[in-house]
Design a protein around this motif. Structure first.
Motif, PDB file in Angstrom:
ATOM      1  N   ASP A 231       0.824  -1.576  -0.347  1.00 45.12           N
ATOM      2  CA  ASP A 231      -0.033  -0.258  -0.463  1.00 45.12           C
ATOM      3  C   ASP A 231       1.085   1.171   0.247  1.00 45.12           C
ATOM      4  OD1 ASP A 231      -2.122  -1.510  -0.043  1.00 45.12           O
ATOM      5  OD2 ASP A 231      -2.623  -0.854   2.081  1.00 45.12           O
ATOM      6  N   LEU A 232       2.037   0.952   0.975  1.00 49.16           N
ATOM      7  CA  LEU A 232       3.052   2.375   0.803  1.00 49.16           C
ATOM      8  C   LEU A 232       3.140   2.890  -0.568  1.00 49.16           C
ATOM      9  CD1 LEU A 232       4.306   2.204   4.457  1.00 49.16           C
ATOM     10  CD2 LEU A 232       3.246   4.127   3.451  1.00 49.16           C
ATOM     11  N   ASP A 233       3.352   1.763  -0.776  1.00 48.39           N
ATOM     12  CA  ASP A 233       3.991   1.613  -2.631  1.00 48.39           C
ATOM     13  C   ASP A 233       3.180   2.569  -3.697  1.00 48.39           C
ATOM     14  OD1 ASP A 233       7.205   0.794  -2.565  1.00 48.39           O
ATOM     15  OD2 ASP A 233       6.510  -1.144  -2.489  1.00 48.39           O
ATOM     16  N   SER A 237       3.270   6.096  -5.334  1.00 46.25           N
ATOM     17  CA  SER A 237       3.361   6.259  -7.685  1.00 46.25           C
ATOM     18  C   SER A 237       2.017   7.200  -7.442  1.00 46.25           C
ATOM     19  CB  SER A 237       2.690   4.832  -7.344  1.00 46.25           C
ATOM     20  OG  SER A 237       2.936   5.041  -8.941  1.00 46.25           O
ATOM     21  N   GLU A 238       1.060   6.604  -6.372  1.00 47.79           N
ATOM     22  CA  GLU A 238       0.109   7.969  -6.653  1.00 47.79           C
ATOM     23  C   GLU A 238       0.666   9.448  -6.246  1.00 47.79           C
ATOM     24  OE1 GLU A 238      -3.040   7.323  -8.201  1.00 47.79           O
ATOM     25  OE2 GLU A 238      -3.252   5.345  -7.764  1.00 47.79           O
ATOM     26  N   GLU A 383      -6.645  15.265 -12.879  1.00 45.18           N
ATOM     27  CA  GLU A 383      -5.887  14.389 -12.666  1.00 45.18           C
ATOM     28  C   GLU A 383      -5.339  14.665 -11.135  1.00 45.18           C
ATOM     29  OE1 GLU A 383      -3.137  14.211 -15.568  1.00 45.18           O
ATOM     30  OE2 GLU A 383      -4.187  13.861 -17.664  1.00 45.18           O
ATOM     31  N   SER A 384      -4.489  16.275 -11.212  1.00 38.94           N
ATOM     32  CA  SER A 384      -3.562  16.042  -9.423  1.00 38.94           C
ATOM     33  C   SER A 384      -4.396  16.260  -8.830  1.00 38.94           C
ATOM     34  CB  SER A 384      -3.179  17.771  -9.489  1.00 38.94           C
ATOM     35  OG  SER A 384      -4.348  18.165  -9.259  1.00 38.94           O
ATOM     36  N   LYS A 389      -6.575  12.088  -4.460  1.00 40.58           N
ATOM     37  CA  LYS A 389      -7.473  11.372  -4.165  1.00 40.58           C
ATOM     38  C   LYS A 389      -7.347   9.739  -3.605  1.00 40.58           C
ATOM     39  CE  LYS A 389     -12.150   9.876  -4.738  1.00 40.58           C
ATOM     40  NZ  LYS A 389     -13.817  10.502  -4.978  1.00 40.58           N
ATOM     41  N   ALA A 390      -7.026   9.255  -4.884  1.00 39.34           N
ATOM     42  CA  ALA A 390      -6.197   7.517  -4.716  1.00 39.34           C
ATOM     43  C   ALA A 390      -5.672   7.543  -3.473  1.00 39.34           C
ATOM     44  CB  ALA A 390      -5.908   7.039  -6.190  1.00 39.34           C
ATOM     45  N   ALA A 391      -4.230   8.374  -3.407  1.00 38.38           N
ATOM     46  CA  ALA A 391      -3.054   8.353  -2.153  1.00 38.38           C
ATOM     47  C   ALA A 391      -4.611   8.782  -0.957  1.00 38.38           C
ATOM     48  CB  ALA A 391      -2.454   9.716  -1.957  1.00 38.38           C
TER      49      ALA A 391
END
Length: 438
Positions: A231-233, A237-238, A383-384, A389-391
């Motif tokens: 999850d941290l990886d 990435s996000e 996009e940002s 939000k995903a992070a």
């Protein structure tokens, strides 16, 4: 470090009521005064559950007795409902969940009524009023025939985790103040220098969180399992993708202006400096950045850092939303200037030369509200925000707060919704003004 949910508050209130039933009130006047406080808090609580309690409680006074503490607990539940944003408060439209919550609140108040009944004499005039209120409460308490819990209401929450020890405790409140400063700033008052500053703030915070995630992965003392490391990886990435999109936003602000530049002096910039100072104090000292084993000496510290990252990314996600809302308003209001050459590619109107055959000097920049002139800016912002939000969702998964509803800043406070009748048939009594008083 979990947040107290609505279900937790009701469970606490029931526990206090049960303790009150086991206790003894030596003074009859005190138990009746405390009962009035419980009744007042219950009536206010039921307002937020869209139910009108017919009984009219007397004056409510604060008390440290058992029923006084119960009144405060019931009031805390009402306050939690009051601070929910419009999105989270949508669960208050689910009829079956409303009935279940009303039933539980009424059942808890009934336990307090039994204490009041036990402490008064049969011929006491106050006893009949207590009995009358209990009859109405009993009808509400028996309305929940489903008996399957509070549904979506159970997970409503407010606030942040309990304060951590050490410097980490400063980051969460600083992030919340930063987000509130952005939320409180009206779009009409925002200049592009403020938006450039906000973009830089988001990039800086994203970089700090990326560094924390890297340190968590590097520290063997963190004691993370394979799922947490994965999850941290993904979070890194996000955040990297959000940084790439934010660079595009920063580049766009060089060609979309509402002022001649300069440094931002907005309240959000000042709040951000406090947040940055708190983060820098945790990550480093006067000798530079701390090494992973110094920053994260044990598993408990690692989990505290995860909680802090969760709080920061939640606030960051809200700031991205505020920025998008502000840009939409500025574009719609025609507040932004763009180069004439670029505007003419969207609308040939900007190619026309005023003054007939004369050729006076024309401004190189024009102000426009054409959405097509801002496609690059708005798409990069979107996009940002999506990557941020995903992070944040990954951080909530790591901190075990994914299922908990959180409050977001809104320009206007909420008021209780219209009263709706429950299954037993109490008629709609109309809307009343509600005060947040415990």
């Amino acid at each position: 470090m979990m947040r107290a949910t609505y279900e937790d508050l009701l469970r606490t209130a029931r526990r206090i009521a049960a303790n009150a039933q086991r206790g003894v009130y030596p003074d009859k006047s005190e138990v009746l005064a405390d009962w009035q406080a419980v009744l007042f808090a219950t009536k206010n609580h039921l307002r937020w559950l869209r139910l009108h309690l017919k009984v009219k409680p007397g004056e409510a006074k604060r008390s440290d007795n058992a029923l006084g503490r119960l009144a405060q607990a019931i009031g805390a539940g009402a306050d939690l409902l009051a601070v929910q944003d419009a999105g989270a408060a949508a669960v208050l439209d689910v009829g079956e969940d409303l009935v279940a919550a009303r039933s539980e609140v009424a059942a808890i108040a009934l336990m307090a009524g039994e204490v009041a009944m036990r402490s008064t004499r049969a011929r006491d005039p106050e006893r009949s009023r207590v009995r009358s209120a209990m009859r109405e409460l009993a009808e509400i308490a028996s309305a929940d025939v489903r008996r399957t819990g509070l549904g979506g209401l159970a997970l409503l929450a407010a606030g942040r985790p309990a304060a951590l020890t050490g410097d980490l405790s400063l980051i969460g409140p600083a992030a919340a103040r930063w987000e509130r400063a952005h939320a409180a700033t009206s779009p009409e008052m925002v200049l592009t220098r403020d938006l450039r500053s906000a973009t830089a703030q988001l990039r800086t915070i994203g970089g700090d969180v990326w560094h924390i995630a890297t340190q968590l992965l590097s520290a063997q003392s963190a004691g993370l399992d394979a799922t947490q490391r994965r999850d941290l990886d993904l979070m890194r990435s996000e955040l990297h993708s959000a940084e790439a999109s934010s660079r595009r936003v920063e580049s766009s602000w060089r060609r979309r202006l509402s002022d001649l530049g300069g440094l931002s002096e907005s309240p959000a910039e000042i709040a951000f400096l406090d947040l940055k100072s708190a983060v820098s104090h945790v990550l480093g000292d006067d000798r530079g950045l701390r090494r992973p084993r110094d920053l994260i000496p044990d598993h408990r510290t690692a989990m505290e850092l995860v909680d802090t990252v969760d709080e920061v990314l939640w606030c960051t996600e809200q700031v991205w939303r505020h920025q998008q809302r502000t840009v939409r308003w500025l574009v719609g209001a025609g507040r932004l200037f763009v180069p004439r050459q670029e505007a003419s590619q969207v609308d040939i109107y900007f190619l026309r030369r005023p003054g007939g055959g004369s050729r006076p000097l024309q401004a190189r920049w024009v102000r426009t509200g054409l959405g097509g002139c801002f496609d690059d800016l708005t798409s990069a912002l979107a996009e940002s925000a999506e990557h941020g939000k995903a992070a944040g969702e990954i951080a909530r998964r790591l901190a075990a707060t994914s299922a908990i509803s959180r409050r977001t800043g809104e320009p206007r406070p909420r008021t209780p919704g219209p009263y709706v009748a429950y299954a037993s048939g109490i008629d709609d009594q109309g809307q009343e003004l509600a005060e947040l008083c415990r």
